[in-house]
Design an enzyme around this catalytic site. Structure first.
Site, PDB file in Angstrom:
ATOM      1  N   SER A 190       0.797  -1.227   0.000  1.00 42.52           N
ATOM      2  CA  SER A 190       0.000   0.000   0.000  1.00 42.52           C
ATOM      3  C   SER A 190       0.828   1.275   0.000  1.00 42.52           C
ATOM      4  O   SER A 190       0.366   2.310  -0.458  1.00 42.52           O
ATOM      5  CB  SER A 190      -0.936  -0.003   1.204  1.00 42.52           C
ATOM      6  OG  SER A 190      -0.195  -0.081   2.396  1.00 42.52           O
ATOM      7  N   HIS A 218      -5.609  -4.005  -1.272  1.00 39.81           N
ATOM      8  CA  HIS A 218      -5.416  -2.913  -2.241  1.00 39.81           C
ATOM      9  C   HIS A 218      -5.420  -3.452  -3.669  1.00 39.81           C
ATOM     10  O   HIS A 218      -4.707  -2.929  -4.534  1.00 39.81           O
ATOM     11  CB  HIS A 218      -4.107  -2.174  -1.957  1.00 39.81           C
ATOM     12  CG  HIS A 218      -4.193  -1.266  -0.760  1.00 39.81           C
ATOM     13  ND1 HIS A 218      -4.681   0.020  -0.826  1.00 39.81           N
ATOM     14  CD2 HIS A 218      -3.884  -1.485   0.540  1.00 39.81           C
ATOM     15  CE1 HIS A 218      -4.645   0.571   0.369  1.00 39.81           C
ATOM     16  NE2 HIS A 218      -4.169  -0.322   1.225  1.00 39.81           N
ATOM     17  N   LYS A 249     -12.477  -0.842   0.883  1.00 40.62           N
ATOM     18  CA  LYS A 249     -11.722  -0.029  -0.072  1.00 40.62           C
ATOM     19  C   LYS A 249     -12.471   0.001  -1.408  1.00 40.62           C
ATOM     20  O   LYS A 249     -13.460   0.707  -1.538  1.00 40.62           O
ATOM     21  CB  LYS A 249     -10.289  -0.574  -0.193  1.00 40.62           C
ATOM     22  CG  LYS A 249      -9.497  -0.383   1.094  1.00 40.62           C
ATOM     23  CD  LYS A 249      -8.053  -0.803   0.970  1.00 40.62           C
ATOM     24  CE  LYS A 249      -7.230  -0.338   2.164  1.00 40.62           C
ATOM     25  NZ  LYS A 249      -7.569  -0.988   3.432  1.00 40.62           N
TER      26      LYS A 249
END
Lengths: 415, 83
Positions: A190, A218, A249
Protein backbone atom coordinates in the site's frame (compact mmCIF):
# COMPACT_ATOMS: atom_id res chain seq x y z
CA UNK A 1 -12.10 5.49 39.59
CA UNK A 2 -8.67 6.99 39.87
CA UNK A 3 -7.47 9.54 37.36
CA UNK A 4 -5.39 11.98 39.40
CA UNK A 5 -3.56 14.94 37.86
CA UNK A 6 -0.28 13.06 37.71
CA UNK A 7 -1.91 10.35 35.54
CA UNK A 8 -3.46 13.01 33.30
CA UNK A 9 -0.10 14.79 33.07
CA UNK A 10 1.59 11.54 32.04
CA UNK A 11 -0.64 11.27 28.99
CA UNK A 12 -0.48 14.99 28.25
CA UNK A 13 3.29 14.66 28.17
CA UNK A 14 3.18 11.73 25.75
CA UNK A 15 0.77 13.55 23.43
CA UNK A 16 2.90 16.71 23.55
CA UNK A 17 5.87 14.54 22.62
CA UNK A 18 4.02 13.41 19.47
CA UNK A 19 3.25 17.05 18.59
CA UNK A 20 6.84 18.11 19.19
CA UNK A 21 8.09 15.28 16.97
CA UNK A 22 5.72 16.37 14.19
CA UNK A 23 3.92 13.00 14.10
CA UNK A 24 0.63 13.98 15.79
CA UNK A 25 -2.19 12.84 13.52
CA UNK A 26 -5.09 15.17 12.83
CA UNK A 27 -8.31 14.37 11.04
CA UNK A 28 -9.78 16.54 8.32
CA UNK A 29 -13.57 16.58 8.44
CA UNK A 30 -15.42 15.77 5.21
CA UNK A 31 -18.96 17.16 5.01
CA UNK A 32 -20.00 15.35 1.83
CA UNK A 33 -20.23 11.73 0.58
CA UNK A 34 -16.91 10.10 -0.31
CA UNK A 35 -16.16 10.89 -3.96
CA UNK A 36 -13.68 12.59 -6.31
CA UNK A 37 -15.13 15.99 -5.31
CA UNK A 38 -15.49 16.48 -1.57
CA UNK A 39 -16.17 19.34 0.84
CA UNK A 40 -13.65 19.55 3.65
CA UNK A 41 -13.37 21.44 6.93
CA UNK A 42 -9.67 21.92 7.63
CA UNK A 43 -8.30 23.11 9.94
CA UNK A 44 -11.12 22.44 12.41
CA UNK A 45 -13.59 25.31 12.51
CA UNK A 46 -12.63 26.77 9.14
CA UNK A 47 -15.15 27.23 6.34
CA UNK A 48 -15.79 24.36 3.94
CA UNK A 49 -13.58 24.00 0.93
CA UNK A 50 -14.33 22.04 -2.25
CA UNK A 51 -11.32 19.89 -3.13
CA UNK A 52 -10.41 16.95 -5.37
CA UNK A 53 -9.72 13.83 -3.37
CA UNK A 54 -6.49 12.14 -4.47
CA UNK A 55 -5.94 9.93 -1.41
CA UNK A 56 -9.00 7.70 -0.92
CA UNK A 57 -9.06 3.92 -1.30
CA UNK A 58 -12.19 4.48 -3.37
CA UNK A 59 -10.49 2.81 -6.34
CA UNK A 60 -13.62 1.95 -8.29
CA UNK A 61 -15.62 5.03 -7.32
CA UNK A 62 -18.29 2.86 -5.69
CA UNK A 63 -18.34 4.43 -2.21
CA UNK A 64 -21.32 6.61 -3.08
CA UNK A 65 -22.51 4.85 -6.24
CA UNK A 66 -26.30 5.28 -6.62
CA UNK A 67 -26.93 1.55 -7.18
CA UNK A 68 -24.92 0.62 -4.10
CA UNK A 69 -26.65 3.25 -1.96
CA UNK A 70 -30.07 2.04 -3.19
CA UNK A 71 -29.17 -1.59 -2.42
CA UNK A 72 -28.04 -0.59 1.06
CA UNK A 73 -31.37 1.20 1.63
CA UNK A 74 -33.19 -1.94 0.54
CA UNK A 75 -31.03 -4.07 2.83
CA UNK A 76 -31.80 -1.79 5.74
CA UNK A 77 -35.51 -2.10 4.98
CA UNK A 78 -35.60 -5.87 4.57
CA UNK A 79 -32.93 -7.09 7.03
CA UNK A 80 -32.83 -4.32 9.65
CA UNK A 81 -29.96 -2.35 11.14
CA UNK A 82 -28.05 -4.55 13.57
CA UNK A 83 -27.63 -8.21 14.52
CA UNK A 84 -27.01 -7.85 18.28
CA UNK A 85 -25.21 -11.17 18.23
CA UNK A 86 -22.07 -12.87 17.03
CA UNK A 87 -22.40 -15.18 14.01
CA UNK A 88 -22.69 -18.55 15.75
CA UNK A 89 -25.36 -17.54 18.29
CA UNK A 90 -27.99 -15.69 16.26
CA UNK A 91 -25.98 -13.26 14.14
CA UNK A 92 -26.03 -14.94 10.72
CA UNK A 93 -28.55 -13.93 8.07
CA UNK A 94 -29.12 -15.50 4.66
CA UNK A 95 -27.36 -12.53 3.05
CA UNK A 96 -24.19 -13.15 5.07
CA UNK A 97 -24.01 -16.64 3.56
CA UNK A 98 -24.84 -15.19 0.16
CA UNK A 99 -21.97 -12.70 0.44
CA UNK A 100 -19.57 -15.47 1.45
CA UNK A 101 -20.61 -17.50 -1.61
CA UNK A 102 -20.34 -14.50 -3.95
CA UNK A 103 -16.88 -13.63 -2.61
CA UNK A 104 -15.70 -17.22 -3.07
CA UNK A 105 -16.90 -17.22 -6.67
CA UNK A 106 -15.38 -13.80 -7.42
CA UNK A 107 -11.97 -14.67 -5.97
CA UNK A 108 -11.94 -18.19 -7.42
CA UNK A 109 -11.34 -19.87 -4.06
CA UNK A 110 -12.97 -22.80 -2.22
CA UNK A 111 -14.73 -21.02 0.64
CA UNK A 112 -14.98 -17.67 2.47
CA UNK A 113 -15.67 -16.41 6.00
CA UNK A 114 -16.62 -12.79 6.73
CA UNK A 115 -14.93 -10.72 9.42
CA UNK A 116 -15.88 -7.29 10.84
CA UNK A 117 -12.83 -5.90 9.02
CA UNK A 118 -9.74 -7.15 7.19
CA UNK A 119 -7.79 -5.99 10.23
CA UNK A 120 -9.83 -8.58 12.17
CA UNK A 121 -9.35 -11.21 9.46
CA UNK A 122 -5.60 -10.73 9.69
CA UNK A 123 -5.68 -10.65 13.48
CA UNK A 124 -7.55 -13.96 13.64
CA UNK A 125 -6.37 -16.13 10.78
CA UNK A 126 -2.86 -17.10 11.92
CA UNK A 127 -3.82 -18.24 15.40
CA UNK A 128 -6.70 -20.23 13.90
CA UNK A 129 -4.62 -22.27 11.46
CA UNK A 130 -1.11 -22.51 12.96
CA UNK A 131 0.53 -23.83 16.12
CA UNK A 132 3.91 -23.41 17.82
CA UNK A 133 5.28 -26.21 15.60
CA UNK A 134 4.81 -24.07 12.47
CA UNK A 135 6.57 -21.07 10.94
CA UNK A 136 5.26 -17.83 9.42
CA UNK A 137 7.60 -16.24 6.86
CA UNK A 138 6.49 -12.72 5.95
CA UNK A 139 7.69 -10.06 3.52
CA UNK A 140 9.31 -7.28 5.58
CA UNK A 141 6.91 -4.66 4.18
CA UNK A 142 3.58 -6.38 4.94
CA UNK A 143 0.72 -4.33 6.35
CA UNK A 144 0.54 -3.59 10.08
CA UNK A 145 -2.56 -5.74 10.50
CA UNK A 146 -0.65 -8.83 9.32
CA UNK A 147 2.15 -7.99 11.74
CA UNK A 148 -0.38 -7.81 14.57
CA UNK A 149 -1.89 -11.15 13.56
CA UNK A 150 1.56 -12.73 13.49
CA UNK A 151 2.25 -11.33 16.96
CA UNK A 152 -0.93 -12.93 18.28
CA UNK A 153 0.04 -16.37 16.98
CA UNK A 154 2.28 -18.87 18.76
CA UNK A 155 3.98 -20.09 15.57
CA UNK A 156 7.58 -19.06 14.90
CA UNK A 157 7.84 -15.75 13.01
CA UNK A 158 10.46 -15.01 10.37
CA UNK A 159 10.81 -12.49 7.56
CA UNK A 160 12.32 -12.15 4.09
CA UNK A 161 13.60 -9.02 2.38
CA UNK A 162 10.93 -7.18 0.42
CA UNK A 163 10.08 -9.10 -2.78
CA UNK A 164 13.45 -10.91 -2.63
CA UNK A 165 12.71 -14.40 -3.92
CA UNK A 166 16.24 -15.72 -3.32
CA UNK A 167 15.97 -14.70 0.32
CA UNK A 168 12.52 -16.26 0.62
CA UNK A 169 13.93 -19.51 -0.79
CA UNK A 170 16.73 -19.48 1.80
CA UNK A 171 14.15 -19.08 4.55
CA UNK A 172 11.99 -21.88 3.18
CA UNK A 173 15.05 -24.14 3.14
CA UNK A 174 15.97 -23.13 6.68
CA UNK A 175 12.50 -23.99 8.00
CA UNK A 176 11.99 -27.38 6.34
CA UNK A 177 11.93 -29.02 9.78
CA UNK A 178 8.77 -27.20 10.89
CA UNK A 179 5.40 -29.00 10.70
CA UNK A 180 3.85 -26.34 8.42
CA UNK A 181 5.19 -23.29 6.61
CA UNK A 182 3.07 -20.25 5.76
CA UNK A 183 4.46 -17.52 3.49
CA UNK A 184 2.78 -14.14 3.98
CA UNK A 185 2.63 -11.14 1.66
CA UNK A 186 0.55 -8.19 0.59
CA UNK A 187 -0.75 -8.47 -2.99
CA UNK A 188 -0.28 -4.75 -3.63
CA UNK A 189 1.98 -3.01 -1.13
CA UNK A 190 0.00 0.00 0.00
CA UNK A 191 2.82 2.47 0.57
CA UNK A 192 4.83 1.81 -2.62
CA UNK A 193 2.13 0.52 -4.97
CA UNK A 194 4.23 -2.41 -6.17
CA UNK A 195 2.88 -5.97 -6.45
CA UNK A 196 4.10 -9.25 -4.96
CA UNK A 197 5.58 -11.69 -7.50
CA UNK A 198 2.89 -14.24 -6.90
CA UNK A 199 3.84 -16.53 -9.79
CA UNK A 200 7.33 -16.98 -8.34
CA UNK A 201 6.00 -17.24 -4.81
CA UNK A 202 3.53 -19.97 -5.76
CA UNK A 203 6.36 -21.90 -7.46
CA UNK A 204 8.58 -21.61 -4.37
CA UNK A 205 5.74 -22.62 -2.06
CA UNK A 206 5.07 -25.70 -4.21
CA UNK A 207 8.77 -26.58 -4.24
CA UNK A 208 9.16 -26.28 -0.47
CA UNK A 209 5.72 -27.45 0.63
CA UNK A 210 4.50 -24.15 2.06
CA UNK A 211 1.11 -22.46 2.13
CA UNK A 212 0.75 -18.91 0.77
CA UNK A 213 -1.31 -16.09 2.31
CA UNK A 214 -1.95 -12.90 0.33
CA UNK A 215 -3.60 -9.78 1.74
CA UNK A 216 -5.22 -8.39 -1.40
CA UNK A 217 -6.96 -5.42 0.19
CA UNK A 218 -5.42 -2.91 -2.24
CA UNK A 219 -6.18 -5.14 -5.22
CA UNK A 220 -9.52 -6.95 -5.02
CA UNK A 221 -11.92 -5.52 -7.57
CA UNK A 222 -9.43 -3.96 -9.98
CA UNK A 223 -6.05 -5.73 -10.34
CA UNK A 224 -6.05 -8.37 -13.10
CA UNK A 225 -8.01 -8.30 -16.35
CA UNK A 226 -11.34 -8.89 -14.63
CA UNK A 227 -10.40 -7.36 -11.27
CA UNK A 228 -10.08 -10.59 -9.28
CA UNK A 229 -6.81 -9.47 -7.74
CA UNK A 230 -3.05 -9.96 -7.90
CA UNK A 231 -3.52 -13.73 -8.31
CA UNK A 232 -5.32 -13.03 -11.60
CA UNK A 233 -2.57 -10.61 -12.71
CA UNK A 234 0.10 -13.26 -12.14
CA UNK A 235 -1.87 -16.19 -13.56
CA UNK A 236 -2.21 -18.11 -10.30
CA UNK A 237 -5.98 -18.12 -9.76
CA UNK A 238 -6.94 -21.03 -7.51
CA UNK A 239 -3.38 -21.44 -6.24
CA UNK A 240 -3.40 -19.06 -3.29
CA UNK A 241 -4.21 -20.96 -0.09
CA UNK A 242 -5.47 -17.94 1.87
CA UNK A 243 -6.58 -14.56 0.54
CA UNK A 244 -7.56 -11.91 3.04
CA UNK A 245 -9.25 -8.82 1.70
CA UNK A 246 -11.50 -5.92 2.59
CA UNK A 247 -14.85 -4.49 1.59
CA UNK A 248 -13.65 -1.16 2.98
CA UNK A 249 -11.72 -0.03 -0.07
CA UNK A 250 -12.65 -0.73 -3.72
CA UNK A 251 -15.69 -2.88 -2.95
CA UNK A 252 -17.91 -0.04 -1.77
CA UNK A 253 -15.55 1.22 0.90
CA UNK A 254 -17.85 0.81 3.91
CA UNK A 255 -16.47 -1.83 6.26
CA UNK A 256 -15.83 -5.56 6.61
CA UNK A 257 -13.31 -8.09 5.41
CA UNK A 258 -12.86 -11.79 4.88
CA UNK A 259 -10.63 -14.83 4.79
CA UNK A 260 -11.09 -16.75 1.53
CA UNK A 261 -9.24 -19.88 0.47
CA UNK A 262 -8.91 -23.59 1.17
CA UNK A 263 -12.07 -25.07 2.62
CA UNK A 264 -10.44 -26.56 5.71
CA UNK A 265 -8.56 -23.36 6.54
CA UNK A 266 -11.76 -21.31 6.31
CA UNK A 267 -13.50 -23.86 8.53
CA UNK A 268 -10.64 -23.58 11.06
CA UNK A 269 -11.32 -19.81 11.17
CA UNK A 270 -15.03 -20.48 11.73
CA UNK A 271 -14.14 -22.70 14.68
CA UNK A 272 -11.24 -20.77 16.19
CA UNK A 273 -10.71 -17.20 14.91
CA UNK A 274 -11.35 -14.94 17.85
CA UNK A 275 -12.51 -11.77 16.00
CA UNK A 276 -15.13 -13.97 14.29
CA UNK A 277 -16.17 -15.72 17.50
CA UNK A 278 -16.30 -12.68 19.76
CA UNK A 279 -17.51 -9.82 17.56
CA UNK A 280 -20.59 -9.07 15.47
CA UNK A 281 -20.06 -9.53 11.78
CA UNK A 282 -20.72 -7.02 8.99
CA UNK A 283 -24.03 -5.13 9.39
CA UNK A 284 -26.83 -6.18 7.01
CA UNK A 285 -26.96 -2.76 5.38
CA UNK A 286 -23.31 -3.11 4.34
CA UNK A 287 -23.74 -6.72 3.21
CA UNK A 288 -26.55 -5.62 0.89
CA UNK A 289 -24.33 -2.88 -0.53
CA UNK A 290 -21.40 -5.24 -1.18
CA UNK A 291 -23.67 -7.76 -2.93
CA UNK A 292 -24.64 -4.97 -5.34
CA UNK A 293 -20.95 -4.14 -5.82
CA UNK A 294 -20.36 -7.73 -6.97
CA UNK A 295 -23.30 -7.39 -9.39
CA UNK A 296 -21.68 -4.28 -10.87
CA UNK A 297 -18.22 -5.85 -11.13
CA UNK A 298 -19.35 -9.10 -12.71
CA UNK A 299 -21.49 -7.50 -15.42
CA UNK A 300 -18.67 -5.35 -16.81
CA UNK A 301 -14.98 -4.51 -16.36
CA UNK A 302 -15.71 -0.89 -17.27
CA UNK A 303 -14.77 0.57 -13.87
CA UNK A 304 -11.45 -1.24 -13.45
CA UNK A 305 -10.60 -0.43 -17.08
CA UNK A 306 -11.25 3.25 -16.45
CA UNK A 307 -9.18 3.12 -13.27
CA UNK A 308 -6.30 1.59 -15.22
CA UNK A 309 -6.51 4.35 -17.83
CA UNK A 310 -6.68 7.03 -15.13
CA UNK A 311 -3.65 5.61 -13.32
CA UNK A 312 -1.59 5.50 -16.53
CA UNK A 313 -2.61 9.07 -17.44
CA UNK A 314 -1.77 10.35 -13.95
CA UNK A 315 1.59 8.57 -13.76
CA UNK A 316 2.60 9.84 -17.22
CA UNK A 317 1.52 13.40 -16.33
CA UNK A 318 3.55 13.45 -13.13
CA UNK A 319 6.58 11.96 -14.88
CA UNK A 320 6.42 14.55 -17.63
CA UNK A 321 6.13 17.31 -15.03
CA UNK A 322 9.43 16.09 -13.55
CA UNK A 323 8.48 14.42 -10.27
CA UNK A 324 10.35 11.46 -8.78
CA UNK A 325 7.87 8.56 -8.58
CA UNK A 326 7.98 5.03 -7.21
CA UNK A 327 7.87 2.61 -10.14
CA UNK A 328 4.70 0.59 -10.50
CA UNK A 329 1.56 -0.07 -12.49
CA UNK A 330 -1.16 0.14 -9.83
CA UNK A 331 -3.47 3.05 -8.91
CA UNK A 332 -1.15 3.87 -5.99
CA UNK A 333 1.34 6.46 -7.27
CA UNK A 334 3.77 7.75 -4.61
CA UNK A 335 5.33 11.15 -5.33
CA UNK A 336 8.70 11.00 -3.58
CA UNK A 337 9.80 14.02 -1.54
CA UNK A 338 12.16 12.22 0.91
CA UNK A 339 12.02 14.90 3.63
CA UNK A 340 9.17 14.70 6.20
CA UNK A 341 8.67 18.46 6.56
CA UNK A 342 8.71 18.95 2.81
CA UNK A 343 6.00 16.26 2.50
CA UNK A 344 3.83 18.05 5.05
CA UNK A 345 4.40 21.50 3.53
CA UNK A 346 3.75 20.13 0.05
CA UNK A 347 0.48 18.55 1.17
CA UNK A 348 -0.65 21.82 2.75
CA UNK A 349 0.24 23.79 -0.40
CA UNK A 350 -1.71 21.29 -2.51
CA UNK A 351 -4.71 21.76 -0.24
CA UNK A 352 -4.51 25.50 -0.81
CA UNK A 353 -4.71 24.70 -4.53
CA UNK A 354 -7.82 22.56 -4.02
CA UNK A 355 -6.16 19.14 -3.95
CA UNK A 356 -6.48 16.75 -1.02
CA UNK A 357 -3.41 14.45 -0.82
CA UNK A 358 -1.62 13.74 2.44
CA UNK A 359 2.06 13.37 3.22
CA UNK A 360 3.46 10.11 4.62
CA UNK A 361 6.68 9.98 6.58
CA UNK A 362 8.47 7.96 9.24
CA UNK A 363 7.35 5.75 10.98
CA UNK A 364 4.64 4.97 8.36
CA UNK A 365 7.36 4.74 5.69
CA UNK A 366 11.14 4.30 6.24
CA UNK A 367 13.31 7.25 7.23
CA UNK A 368 14.12 9.64 4.37
CA UNK A 369 11.42 8.16 2.14
CA UNK A 370 8.71 10.76 2.86
CA UNK A 371 6.18 11.12 0.08
CA UNK A 372 2.74 12.18 -1.04
CA UNK A 373 0.82 9.00 -1.76
CA UNK A 374 -1.66 9.64 -4.55
CA UNK A 375 -4.43 7.15 -5.28
CA UNK A 376 -6.52 7.06 -8.41
CA UNK A 377 -10.21 6.27 -8.71
CA UNK A 378 -12.61 5.33 -11.46
CA UNK A 379 -14.59 8.23 -9.98
CA UNK A 380 -11.98 10.65 -11.33
CA UNK A 381 -12.71 12.22 -14.70
CA UNK A 382 -9.94 13.66 -16.89
CA UNK A 383 -10.80 17.18 -15.77
CA UNK A 384 -10.09 16.15 -12.15
CA UNK A 385 -6.71 14.73 -13.13
CA UNK A 386 -5.80 17.73 -15.28
CA UNK A 387 -6.64 20.10 -12.45
CA UNK A 388 -4.68 17.99 -9.98
CA UNK A 389 -1.69 17.81 -12.35
CA UNK A 390 -1.74 21.59 -12.74
CA UNK A 391 -1.79 21.98 -8.94
CA UNK A 392 1.03 19.47 -8.41
CA UNK A 393 3.11 21.21 -11.08
CA UNK A 394 2.49 24.65 -9.54
CA UNK A 395 3.45 23.44 -6.06
CA UNK A 396 6.40 21.47 -7.45
CA UNK A 397 7.69 24.67 -9.07
CA UNK A 398 7.21 26.59 -5.85
CA UNK A 399 9.38 24.10 -3.96
CA UNK A 400 11.79 23.87 -6.90
CA UNK A 401 11.82 20.08 -7.11
CA UNK A 402 10.64 19.53 -10.71
CA UNK A 403 13.23 17.75 -12.82
CA UNK A 404 15.39 17.20 -9.75
CA UNK A 405 16.84 13.83 -8.80
CA UNK A 406 16.43 12.14 -5.43
CA UNK A 407 19.89 13.31 -4.41
CA UNK A 408 19.25 16.90 -5.49
CA UNK A 409 16.01 17.03 -3.46
CA UNK A 410 17.80 15.55 -0.42
CA UNK A 411 20.71 17.99 -0.84
CA UNK A 412 18.27 20.86 -0.75
CA UNK A 413 15.79 19.73 1.92
CA UNK A 414 17.69 17.11 3.91
CA UNK A 415 16.82 13.47 4.57
CA UNK B 1 41.71 -8.44 17.33
CA UNK B 2 40.08 -10.70 14.77
CA UNK B 3 37.45 -13.03 16.18
CA UNK B 4 36.12 -15.69 13.81
CA UNK B 5 32.86 -16.28 15.64
CA UNK B 6 32.08 -12.58 15.80
CA UNK B 7 32.96 -12.14 12.14
CA UNK B 8 30.62 -14.94 11.10
CA UNK B 9 27.76 -13.39 13.11
CA UNK B 10 28.57 -9.92 11.81
CA UNK B 11 28.55 -11.17 8.21
CA UNK B 12 25.23 -12.96 8.70
CA UNK B 13 23.55 -9.96 10.36
CA UNK B 14 24.88 -7.59 7.68
CA UNK B 15 23.62 -9.76 4.81
CA UNK B 16 20.34 -10.55 6.52
CA UNK B 17 19.22 -7.23 7.93
CA UNK B 18 21.20 -4.27 6.64
CA UNK B 19 19.68 -2.18 3.86
CA UNK B 20 21.93 -1.40 0.91
CA UNK B 21 23.96 1.74 1.56
CA UNK B 22 23.52 1.67 5.34
CA UNK B 23 26.44 2.37 7.67
CA UNK B 24 28.50 -0.79 8.32
CA UNK B 25 27.94 -2.64 11.59
CA UNK B 26 30.49 -2.98 14.37
CA UNK B 27 30.72 -5.65 17.09
CA UNK B 28 29.06 -3.25 19.52
CA UNK B 29 26.37 -1.75 17.24
CA UNK B 30 22.98 -2.07 19.02
CA UNK B 31 20.98 -4.40 16.77
CA UNK B 32 17.63 -4.75 18.49
CA UNK B 33 17.50 -1.57 20.60
CA UNK B 34 18.90 0.22 17.51
CA UNK B 35 16.01 -0.99 15.34
CA UNK B 36 18.21 -2.98 12.91
CA UNK B 37 16.82 -6.39 13.90
CA UNK B 38 13.10 -6.59 14.77
CA UNK B 39 11.58 -9.10 17.15
CA UNK B 40 10.34 -11.36 14.30
CA UNK B 41 13.72 -11.49 12.68
CA UNK B 42 15.48 -12.25 15.97
CA UNK B 43 13.98 -15.74 15.80
CA UNK B 44 15.77 -16.60 12.58
CA UNK B 45 19.04 -15.22 13.96
CA UNK B 46 18.62 -17.66 16.85
CA UNK B 47 17.94 -20.50 14.40
CA UNK B 48 21.02 -19.56 12.36
CA UNK B 49 23.22 -19.70 15.47
CA UNK B 50 21.72 -22.99 16.62
CA UNK B 51 22.19 -24.63 13.22
CA UNK B 52 25.66 -23.21 12.64
CA UNK B 53 27.08 -24.11 16.07
CA UNK B 54 24.96 -27.20 16.76
CA UNK B 55 23.63 -25.73 20.00
CA UNK B 56 20.22 -25.17 21.54
CA UNK B 57 19.55 -21.77 23.12
CA UNK B 58 16.59 -21.92 25.53
CA UNK B 59 13.91 -19.28 24.76
CA UNK B 60 14.32 -17.70 28.20
CA UNK B 61 17.95 -16.94 27.39
CA UNK B 62 17.31 -15.70 23.86
CA UNK B 63 16.31 -12.27 25.14
CA UNK B 64 16.53 -8.99 23.21
CA UNK B 65 19.28 -7.94 25.63
CA UNK B 66 21.35 -11.07 24.98
CA UNK B 67 21.03 -10.54 21.20
CA UNK B 68 21.58 -6.79 21.17
CA UNK B 69 25.14 -6.70 19.83
CA UNK B 70 27.51 -9.06 18.05
CA UNK B 71 29.70 -8.96 21.20
CA UNK B 72 26.81 -10.15 23.37
CA UNK B 73 25.74 -12.80 20.86
CA UNK B 74 29.29 -14.20 20.86
CA UNK B 75 29.26 -14.42 24.67
CA UNK B 76 25.92 -16.28 24.52
CA UNK B 77 27.04 -18.72 21.82
CA UNK B 78 30.34 -19.46 23.59
CA UNK B 79 28.47 -20.24 26.79
CA UNK B 80 26.71 -23.10 24.97
CA UNK B 81 29.54 -24.28 22.70
CA UNK B 82 31.87 -24.54 25.69
CA UNK B 83 29.29 -26.23 27.89
Amino acid sequence: MAYPDKTRDTYKGILQGLRDAGIFKQERFIHSPQAADIEVEFPEGSSLRKVINMCANNYLGLSSHPEVVAAAHEGLKTRGYGMSSVRFICGTQDIHKELEARTTKFLGTEDTILFPSCMDANAGVFEAVLTKDDVMISDRLVHASLIDGIRLCGAMPDTFKHSDMAHLEQKLQMHQDRRLRLVITDGVFSMDGDTAKLDEMVALCEKYDAMLLVDDSHSTGFIGKTGRGTHEKYGVLGKIDIITTTFGKALGGATGGCVSGRKELVEMCRQKARPYLFSNTIAPVVVAGVLKVFDILTRSTELRDKLERNAAYWRKGLQEAGFVLKEGDTPIVPVMLFNAKLAQDFSRALYDEGIYAVGFFFPVVPQSQARIRTQLSAGHELHHLDRALAAFTKVGKKFEILGKTRQEIIDRYGM
Amino acid sequence: MADELKDIVLKYVTAEYLEDGADPLAYDTPLISGGIVDSFSMVSLKRFLENKYKISIPDDQATPEAFDTVDKIAILVRRFTQA
